[in-house]
Design an enzyme around this catalytic site. Structure first.
Site, PDB file in Angstrom:
ATOM      1  N   GLY A 192      -7.650  -1.132   3.125  1.00  0.00           N
ATOM      2  CA  GLY A 192      -6.622  -1.251   2.110  1.00  0.00           C
ATOM      3  C   GLY A 192      -7.245  -2.317   1.590  1.00  0.00           C
ATOM      4  O   GLY A 192      -8.136  -2.903   2.042  1.00  0.00           O
ATOM      5  N   GLY A 193      -6.363  -3.652   0.649  1.00  0.00           N
ATOM      6  CA  GLY A 193      -6.750  -4.778  -0.222  1.00  0.00           C
ATOM      7  C   GLY A 193      -6.775  -5.733   0.745  1.00  0.00           C
ATOM      8  O   GLY A 193      -7.959  -6.815   1.424  1.00  0.00           O
ATOM      9  N   PHE A 194      -6.357  -6.287   2.042  1.00  0.00           N
ATOM     10  CA  PHE A 194      -6.290  -6.840   3.329  1.00  0.00           C
ATOM     11  C   PHE A 194      -7.606  -6.718   4.382  1.00  0.00           C
ATOM     12  O   PHE A 194      -7.228  -7.465   5.627  1.00  0.00           O
ATOM     13  CB  PHE A 194      -5.187  -7.436   3.379  1.00  0.00           C
ATOM     14  CG  PHE A 194      -4.017  -8.204   2.448  1.00  0.00           C
ATOM     15  CD1 PHE A 194      -4.643  -9.289   2.407  1.00  0.00           C
ATOM     16  CD2 PHE A 194      -3.710  -7.376   2.084  1.00  0.00           C
ATOM     17  CE1 PHE A 194      -3.424  -9.912   1.094  1.00  0.00           C
ATOM     18  CE2 PHE A 194      -2.364  -8.078   0.664  1.00  0.00           C
ATOM     19  CZ  PHE A 194      -3.002  -9.157   0.486  1.00  0.00           C
ATOM     20  N   GLY A 195      -7.969  -5.615   4.391  1.00  0.00           N
ATOM     21  CA  GLY A 195      -8.723  -5.054   5.219  1.00  0.00           C
ATOM     22  C   GLY A 195      -8.800  -3.285   6.213  1.00  0.00           C
ATOM     23  O   GLY A 195      -8.288  -2.596   5.401  1.00  0.00           O
ATOM     24  N   LYS A 205      -4.318  -1.990  12.531  1.00  0.00           N
ATOM     25  CA  LYS A 205      -5.012  -3.207  11.470  1.00  0.00           C
ATOM     26  C   LYS A 205      -5.919  -4.232  11.977  1.00  0.00           C
ATOM     27  O   LYS A 205      -4.870  -5.046  12.610  1.00  0.00           O
ATOM     28  CB  LYS A 205      -3.717  -3.741  10.660  1.00  0.00           C
ATOM     29  CG  LYS A 205      -3.721  -3.660   9.026  1.00  0.00           C
ATOM     30  CD  LYS A 205      -2.283  -4.299   8.614  1.00  0.00           C
ATOM     31  CE  LYS A 205      -2.401  -4.385   7.121  1.00  0.00           C
ATOM     32  NZ  LYS A 205      -1.456  -4.839   6.542  1.00  0.00           N
ATOM     33  N   VAL A 209      -7.106  -0.071   8.372  1.00  0.00           N
ATOM     34  CA  VAL A 209      -6.344   0.285   9.814  1.00  0.00           C
ATOM     35  C   VAL A 209      -7.477   1.416  10.692  1.00  0.00           C
ATOM     36  O   VAL A 209      -7.263   3.095   9.622  1.00  0.00           O
ATOM     37  CB  VAL A 209      -5.560   0.764   8.839  1.00  0.00           C
ATOM     38  CG1 VAL A 209      -4.181   1.103   9.847  1.00  0.00           C
ATOM     39  CG2 VAL A 209      -4.860   0.028   7.868  1.00  0.00           C
ATOM     40  N   ASP A 212       6.923  -6.378  -1.491  1.00  0.00           N
ATOM     41  CA  ASP A 212       5.443  -5.222  -1.862  1.00  0.00           C
ATOM     42  C   ASP A 212       6.003  -3.975  -1.587  1.00  0.00           C
ATOM     43  O   ASP A 212       5.442  -3.082  -0.975  1.00  0.00           O
ATOM     44  CB  ASP A 212       4.108  -5.632  -0.420  1.00  0.00           C
ATOM     45  CG  ASP A 212       3.131  -4.977  -1.716  1.00  0.00           C
ATOM     46  OD1 ASP A 212       3.028  -4.858  -3.026  1.00  0.00           O
ATOM     47  OD2 ASP A 212       1.690  -5.359  -1.678  1.00  0.00           O
TER      48      ASP A 212
HETATM   49  P1  ATP Z   1      -3.409  -2.309   0.297  1.00  0.00           P
HETATM   50  O1  ATP Z   1      -3.351  -4.219   0.141  1.00  0.00           O
HETATM   51  O2  ATP Z   1      -3.787  -1.233  -0.400  1.00  0.00           O
HETATM   52  O3  ATP Z   1      -1.525  -2.816   0.488  1.00  0.00           O
HETATM   53  P2  ATP Z   1      -2.947  -3.090   2.943  1.00  0.00           P
HETATM   54  O4  ATP Z   1      -4.504  -3.942   3.455  1.00  0.00           O
HETATM   55  O5  ATP Z   1      -1.966  -4.664   3.251  1.00  0.00           O
HETATM   56  O6  ATP Z   1      -3.811  -2.548   1.543  1.00  0.00           O
HETATM   57  P3  ATP Z   1      -1.993  -1.355   4.075  1.00  0.00           P
HETATM   58  O7  ATP Z   1      -0.775  -1.004   3.822  1.00  0.00           O
HETATM   59  O8  ATP Z   1      -0.702  -1.892   5.633  1.00  0.00           O
HETATM   60  O9  ATP Z   1      -2.851  -2.352   4.414  1.00  0.00           O
HETATM   61  O10 ATP Z   1      -2.676  -0.471   5.721  1.00  0.00           O
HETATM   62  C1  ATP Z   1      -3.350   0.789   4.483  1.00  0.00           C
HETATM   63  C2  ATP Z   1      -2.619   1.605   4.321  1.00  0.00           C
HETATM   64  O11 ATP Z   1      -3.603   2.174   5.900  1.00  0.00           O
HETATM   65  C3  ATP Z   1      -1.658   2.214   4.177  1.00  0.00           C
HETATM   66  O12 ATP Z   1      -1.222   3.002   3.263  1.00  0.00           O
HETATM   67  C4  ATP Z   1      -1.923   3.336   4.758  1.00  0.00           C
HETATM   68  O13 ATP Z   1      -1.930   5.354   4.715  1.00  0.00           O
HETATM   69  C5  ATP Z   1      -2.515   3.295   6.585  1.00  0.00           C
HETATM   70  N1  ATP Z   1      -1.500   1.977   7.539  1.00  0.00           N
HETATM   71  C6  ATP Z   1      -0.859   0.795   7.144  1.00  0.00           C
HETATM   72  N2  ATP Z   1      -0.156   1.376   8.363  1.00  0.00           N
HETATM   73  C7  ATP Z   1      -0.135   2.123   9.671  1.00  0.00           C
HETATM   74  C8  ATP Z   1       0.454   3.063  10.485  1.00  0.00           C
HETATM   75  N3  ATP Z   1       0.673   2.391  10.905  1.00  0.00           N
HETATM   76  N4  ATP Z   1       0.340   4.185  10.707  1.00  0.00           N
HETATM   77  C9  ATP Z   1      -0.798   5.676   9.906  1.00  0.00           C
HETATM   78  N5  ATP Z   1      -1.449   4.555   8.613  1.00  0.00           N
HETATM   79  C10 ATP Z   1      -1.404   3.624   8.761  1.00  0.00           C
HETATM   80 MG    MG Z   2      -0.990  -2.008   1.378  1.00  0.00          MG
END
Ligand code: ATP
Ligand code: MG
Length: 394
Positions: free
Chosen positions: A110-113, A130, A115, A245
């Protein structure tokens, strides 16, 4: 002195022979358990062990056992990690992630790291972990999740900080031994959460858009989904928090079949009115296409930004939006409270609810609790509409 050294040596050998020897048991507690050889159970032996452990050098692998209770023994670790041949050489500062978990798979970047899906060896259960840069924002994510326990919000278990990030090589789809050393002051926050299904709400919408569901069927399938999201949002708001968000990729499906709101990376406290927080809340935070007008225009905003985003999500759940330019135009119109005419004809009740959620003025948008009550009434309304006219009693 010689006697003390030999007592320590005996203790070490005895501990190694114990089948339930766990490196996490500190020397003091290991010595106090019943299975410790009798020659060590006297107070003087205990003193000897402590004295000799203190006198031992700390840099070698042997001495680690006496001085560092968090370092697993090599033998045990080799056994439990047979499937991770590419692990870096174990050191005293070994990663908690690679020592406590195995069967690690990258789920998303994702944008922040990243998972990961990983098996907690002790619990013999899969979790989502995560990994994010340990900034204040990341800690805020766990701070909020720690407070909330709700069936429609991704369950949080624990978090910890490490000096390096688990490295996943996208090109070979495998774990790489290279640790992030470019910036040694950098810290990473590991967040252990409930593992959800890999299909997010975005995937659900894409699938429905490719299918040939009748509108009435899609309406029926969407209702329990939006109801569960609203329940989750109601809970977030009741904790005086704003998610900020909400969007389909941040909404998942749990293994219990329930809808789960995730990604609390942008959560903020609503009641927090200190200057720093106010400045931040006037910044453009969130995903642009789901952002409420006041969030986009750098004005102050409140929890109603979540209701606006949810209005757009509800519309997307119901209406087959094509991809690309047309989608952008329809969503932009929706943001200005103009929904396709056909939509209002096919979904008159939902249209009304969505229009209220997309009101330009935040104060005109319903609270999550009001919305929840309205959605609960919806199945009856829909059933009444679908009934043949002669059966409708006035
Ligand atoms: P973005 O900036 O793209 O929104 P992010 O870094 O904020 O991403 P998340 O949105 O929390 O991170 O997670 C990114 C992706 O990882 C989710 O869209 C999902 O596909 C997967 N993911 C996150 N948390 C879980 C979880 N608890 N179980 C399974 N998949 C997960
Ligand atoms: Mg996200």
């Amino acid at each position: 002195m010689e006697a003390k050294q030999s007592a320590a040596q005996l203790a070490w050998s005895a501990l190694q022979e114990q089948s339930d020897w766990d490196s996490k048991v500190s020397l003091r507690s290991a010595v106090s358990v019943d299975s410790v050889p009798t020659q060590l159970s006297t107070p003087s032996s205990l003193e000897s062990l402590e004295a000799s452990s203190q006198s031992m050098p700390t840099g070698t692998s042997d001495s680690v056992v006496f001085t560092d209770s968090s370092n697993p023994s090599k033998e045990k670790d080799a056994d439990t990690n047979k499937n991770m041949e590419n692990r870096p050489t174990e050191t005293r500062n070994q990663s908690r992630f690679t020592s406590d978990f195995d069967s690690i798979e990258c789920l998303a970047k994702g944008g922040f790291g990243h998972v990961y899906k990983a098996r907690d060896k002790l619990m013999d259960k899969f979790y989502a972990v995560k990994i994010v840069r340990s900034k204040e924002k990341a800690l805020r994510e766990v701070g909020a999740l720690e407070e909330i326990l709700h069936c429609n919000i991704v369950r949080y278990y624990t978090c910890w900080v490490e000096d390096s990030e688990y490295q996943w090589d996208i090109t070979t789809d495998s774990y790489s031994t290279s640790q992030s050393t470019s910036n040694s002051s950098r810290k990473y926050l590991y967040i252990k959460m409930e593992l959800c299904e890999s299909k997010t709400l975005k995937d659900w919408i894409n699938e429905k858009n490719k299918g040939t569901l009748q509108e009435s069927e899609r309406g029926k399938e969407s209702l329990p989904i939006v109801q569960q999201i609203v329940s989750g949002v109601e809970c977030i708001h009741s904790h005086k928090l704003i998610h900020r968000d909400l969007k389909p990729p941040n909404i998942m499906f749990g293994r219990d079949g329930k809808v789960k709101i995730g990604d609390f990376g942008l959560v903020t406290a609503e009641a927090d009115d200190d200057a720093e927080n106010q400045t931040e809340r006037t910044n453009k935070t969130g995903t642009k296409s789901y952002m409420a007008p006041e969030q986009r225009s750098k004005k102050m905003y409140d929890r109603k930004v979540d209701i606006f985003a949810l209005g757009l999500i509800y519309f997307e759940l119901l209406w087959n939006l094509s991809t690309g330019h047309e989608r952008g135009v329809i969503l932009n119109n929706a943001r200005r409270q103009t929904l396709p005419e056909e939509f209002s004809l096919k979904f008159p009740e939902e249209n009304q609810i969505i229009m209220s959620m997309l009101c330009e003025k935040p104060e005109d948008r319903p609270e999550a609790s009001t919305l929840k009550a309205e959605l609960e009434k919806l199945p009856q309304t829909l059933n009444a509409q679908n009934m043949p006219q002669e059966n409708v009693t006035v």
